[in-house]
Design an enzyme around this catalytic site. Structure first.
Site, mmCIF file in Angstrom:
data_model
loop_
_atom_site.group_PDB
_atom_site.id
_atom_site.type_symbol
_atom_site.label_atom_id
_atom_site.label_comp_id
_atom_site.label_asym_id
_atom_site.label_seq_id
_atom_site.Cartn_x
_atom_site.Cartn_y
_atom_site.Cartn_z
ATOM 1 N N HIS A 21 0.872 -1.257 0.104
ATOM 2 C CA HIS A 21 0.007 0.082 -0.044
ATOM 3 C C HIS A 21 0.613 1.277 0.069
ATOM 4 O O HIS A 21 1.335 1.608 1.153
ATOM 5 C CB HIS A 21 -0.973 0.145 1.101
ATOM 6 C CG HIS A 21 -2.092 1.166 1.297
ATOM 7 N ND1 HIS A 21 -3.091 0.807 1.514
ATOM 8 C CD2 HIS A 21 -2.009 2.701 0.947
ATOM 9 C CE1 HIS A 21 -3.833 1.911 1.631
ATOM 10 N NE2 HIS A 21 -3.085 2.894 0.999
ATOM 11 N N THR A 105 -1.286 4.395 -8.253
ATOM 12 C CA THR A 105 -1.480 5.711 -8.609
ATOM 13 C C THR A 105 -2.633 6.077 -9.456
ATOM 14 O O THR A 105 -3.312 5.298 -9.988
ATOM 15 C CB THR A 105 -0.163 6.031 -9.466
ATOM 16 O OG1 THR A 105 -0.105 7.633 -9.727
ATOM 17 C CG2 THR A 105 -0.081 5.734 -10.765
ATOM 18 N N THR A 106 -3.157 7.322 -9.202
ATOM 19 C CA THR A 106 -4.503 7.697 -9.874
ATOM 20 C C THR A 106 -3.922 8.297 -11.192
ATOM 21 O O THR A 106 -3.381 9.116 -11.556
ATOM 22 C CB THR A 106 -5.114 8.791 -9.110
ATOM 23 O OG1 THR A 106 -5.029 8.584 -7.796
ATOM 24 C CG2 THR A 106 -6.656 8.927 -9.591
ATOM 25 N N PRO A 107 -4.404 7.454 -12.428
ATOM 26 C CA PRO A 107 -3.904 8.024 -13.987
ATOM 27 C C PRO A 107 -4.652 9.392 -14.069
ATOM 28 O O PRO A 107 -5.904 9.481 -13.664
ATOM 29 C CB PRO A 107 -4.408 7.046 -14.851
ATOM 30 C CG PRO A 107 -4.699 5.644 -13.995
ATOM 31 C CD PRO A 107 -5.062 6.391 -12.351
ATOM 32 N N GLY A 195 -8.562 8.028 -2.065
ATOM 33 C CA GLY A 195 -9.184 9.691 -2.371
ATOM 34 C C GLY A 195 -9.773 10.166 -0.981
ATOM 35 O O GLY A 195 -9.810 9.600 0.058
ATOM 36 N N HIS A 222 -9.969 1.660 0.118
ATOM 37 C CA HIS A 222 -9.676 2.275 1.405
ATOM 38 C C HIS A 222 -10.988 2.291 2.245
ATOM 39 O O HIS A 222 -12.234 2.541 1.403
ATOM 40 C CB HIS A 222 -9.116 3.746 0.827
ATOM 41 C CG HIS A 222 -7.809 3.874 0.543
ATOM 42 N ND1 HIS A 222 -7.492 3.416 -0.423
ATOM 43 C CD2 HIS A 222 -6.866 4.429 1.335
ATOM 44 C CE1 HIS A 222 -5.941 3.489 -0.304
ATOM 45 N NE2 HIS A 222 -5.587 4.415 0.660
ATOM 46 N N GLU A 225 -11.956 5.083 7.020
ATOM 47 C CA GLU A 225 -10.987 6.199 7.261
ATOM 48 C C GLU A 225 -11.704 7.183 7.996
ATOM 49 O O GLU A 225 -11.200 8.147 8.961
ATOM 50 C CB GLU A 225 -10.354 6.900 6.343
ATOM 51 C CG GLU A 225 -9.258 5.994 5.464
ATOM 52 C CD GLU A 225 -8.623 6.511 4.453
ATOM 53 O OE1 GLU A 225 -7.560 7.234 4.176
ATOM 54 O OE2 GLU A 225 -9.379 6.385 3.349
ATOM 55 N N ASP A 300 1.750 3.466 3.176
ATOM 56 C CA ASP A 300 0.477 4.334 2.616
ATOM 57 C C ASP A 300 1.338 5.456 1.823
ATOM 58 O O ASP A 300 1.125 5.545 0.381
ATOM 59 C CB ASP A 300 -0.115 5.251 3.828
ATOM 60 C CG ASP A 300 -1.653 5.660 3.328
ATOM 61 O OD1 ASP A 300 -1.974 5.177 2.275
ATOM 62 O OD2 ASP A 300 -2.318 6.375 3.965
ATOM 63 N N ASP A 301 2.033 6.507 2.539
ATOM 64 C CA ASP A 301 2.608 7.623 1.696
ATOM 65 C C ASP A 301 4.029 8.144 2.510
ATOM 66 O O ASP A 301 4.020 8.526 3.495
ATOM 67 C CB ASP A 301 1.776 8.790 1.813
ATOM 68 C CG ASP A 301 0.503 8.779 1.417
ATOM 69 O OD1 ASP A 301 0.338 8.829 -0.036
ATOM 70 O OD2 ASP A 301 -0.461 8.422 2.147
HETATM 71 P P1 IMP Z 1 -1.415 9.303 -6.611
HETATM 72 O O1 IMP Z 1 -2.679 8.420 -6.991
HETATM 73 O O2 IMP Z 1 -0.043 8.945 -7.087
HETATM 74 O O3 IMP Z 1 -1.874 10.827 -7.064
HETATM 75 O O4 IMP Z 1 -1.225 9.572 -5.023
HETATM 76 C C1 IMP Z 1 -1.955 10.394 -4.175
HETATM 77 C C2 IMP Z 1 -3.487 10.099 -4.031
HETATM 78 O O5 IMP Z 1 -3.379 8.730 -3.371
HETATM 79 C C3 IMP Z 1 -4.139 11.169 -3.178
HETATM 80 O O6 IMP Z 1 -4.604 12.354 -3.875
HETATM 81 C C4 IMP Z 1 -5.386 10.302 -2.756
HETATM 82 O O7 IMP Z 1 -6.189 10.332 -3.778
HETATM 83 C C5 IMP Z 1 -4.686 8.936 -2.679
HETATM 84 N N1 IMP Z 1 -4.334 8.886 -1.199
HETATM 85 C C6 IMP Z 1 -3.049 9.065 -0.620
HETATM 86 N N2 IMP Z 1 -3.089 8.676 0.693
HETATM 87 C C7 IMP Z 1 -4.421 8.460 1.058
HETATM 88 C C8 IMP Z 1 -5.222 8.208 2.274
HETATM 89 O O8 IMP Z 1 -4.699 8.008 3.199
HETATM 90 N N3 IMP Z 1 -6.401 7.854 2.118
HETATM 91 C C9 IMP Z 1 -7.051 7.993 0.867
HETATM 92 N N4 IMP Z 1 -6.641 8.495 -0.311
HETATM 93 C C10 IMP Z 1 -5.257 8.604 -0.089
HETATM 94 ZN ZN ZN Z 2 -3.739 4.795 1.148
#
Ligand code: IMP
Ligand code: ZN
Length: 360
Positions: A21, A105-107, A195, A222, A225, A300-301
């Protein structure tokens, strides 16, 4: 005050790890982010000083996280930057002794930059090809040329999940699923729903997730949360291959999750920093672990929460009193929940067998 156990920290670093994740844009290095802010300049959309302040306060609440993601997306949505952050994220995970990374990742479409969802994903793959500190296995073949024919270089398996953002329309979400299908032979192995959990409706997204299921694409959601019992129940009804977080479940939903045995992606630092869980001592990891529920520790991040997967293992060890054998087993069992094929699982299992003699 926490006493740092340096030997245990080092051991957690050496432990081979499986990351299930990790969001690409959430894994941007601080140094890269600050450089991108500087290059972007004060152009009226982003003021450098404000962004620097946001970076300093990053990850301190769920709301602040999503404010920062909006900024990340202004900074990182052109092909070259997407390529760069992908390369750096993979190199960072590999340096942390991660042997399998499922990067999600979100395209994104960005007409001003001539970017389509497909070209965004192509940039991600180009970034993987640029990784040069480690060999990358993307779709069963190694992308990176071995420098100087060195066969002892470290290797990381990378697989991709395409994220659907909760705020997307049904047609856009279905488009992402179709793109994942189109890229199935290019390392894409599944779909994620993520998201801002305070926006979007489950019913809007469900047709896309059902479409993914029909196409045979595994799904992770997800979940929990925020307290939203109706949605949590709908997610459990959907019975995905994995769930992320599962923080705020009512008692009956909790019991149902356990009886369904859906593997859970646990993100300790993320849950504490966003204040979704007030204190690590109250984290549901303890209950799931005690119940032998399938689970895996994840970041996560890494950028947003200034963490690493080693740090998540260290945190679990010191917070819940896990010994090295238990930690090793936890890491090893994550192999069972990867979305990649049996061949990859076999390779990973072998990696653990080899590591056992070395670090246990
Ligand atoms: P991306 O999809 O590569 O742009 O990564 C960032 C995106 O992942 C954010 O804009 C969120 O949509 C999603 N994201 C990252 N961390 C979380 C979280 O803890 N909860 C829900 N969505 C998350
Ligand atoms: Zn996440």
């Amino acid at each position: 005050m926490e006493v740092i156990n340096a030997e245990l920290r080092q051991w957690c670093h050496e432990l081979p790890k499986v990351e299930l994740h990790a969001h690409l844009n959430g894994s941007i290095r601080d140094s890269t982010l600050l450089e991108l802010v500087k290059n972007h300049g004060d152009n009226g959309v982003l003021i450098s000083k404000d962004v620097e302040q946001m970076i300093l306060e990053k990850g301190t609440s769920l709301r602040k996280c999503f404010e920062l993601f909006a900024v990340y997306h202004v900074l990182a949505t052109d092909h070259e930057t997407v390529k760069r952050i992908t390369k750096e994220a993979v190199e960072d995970f590999a340096a942390d002794n991660c042997i399998y990374l499922e990067l999600r990742t979100t395209p994104k479409k960005n007409e001003a930059k001539g970017m389509t969802k497909r070209s965004y994903m192509d940039a991600v793959i180009d970034g993987l090809k640029e990784v040069n500190t480690v060999d990358v296995d993307l779709y069963g073949c190694e992308l990176t040329n071995k420098k100087n024919g060195d066969r002892r270089r470290k290797k990381i398996f990378v697989r991709l999940l395409l994220s659907i953002n909760r705020s997307e329309a049904t047609s856009s979400a279905i488009g992402t699923v179709n793109l994942a299908m189109e890229m199935k032979d290019m390392g894409v192995v599944g779909i994620d729903l993520s998201g801002d959990p305070t926006v979007g409706q489950w019913d809007t997204i469900l047709p896309a997730l059902e479409h993914a299921r029909k196409l045979g694409l595994p799904v992770t959601l997800h979940c929990g949360e925020v307290r939203n019992s109706k949605e949590i129940q709908a997610m459990l009804d959907f019975n995905p291959q994995r769930l992320g977080h599962v923080c705020l479940l009512a008692e009956e939903d909790w019991e149902r999750l356990k009886s369904l045995m859906i593997p859970v992606e646990i993100c300790l630092t993320s849950n504490i920093m966003t204040q979704t869980i007030p204190l690590i001592e109250y984290h549901h990891f303890a209950d799931l672990y005690k119940s032998k529920h399938p689970l895996s520790l994840c970041t996560d991040d890494t950028g947003l929460f200034s963490t690493t997967l080693s740090n998540e293992y260290y945190k679990a060890a010191v917070s819940f009193g896990l010994g090295k054998e238990e930690m090793f087993k936890l890491a090893q069992e994550a192999v069972n929940f990867v979305f990649a094929n049996e061949d990859v699982k076999k390779h990973l299992a072998q990696n653990y067998e080899e590591a056992k003699a070395r670090i246990l």
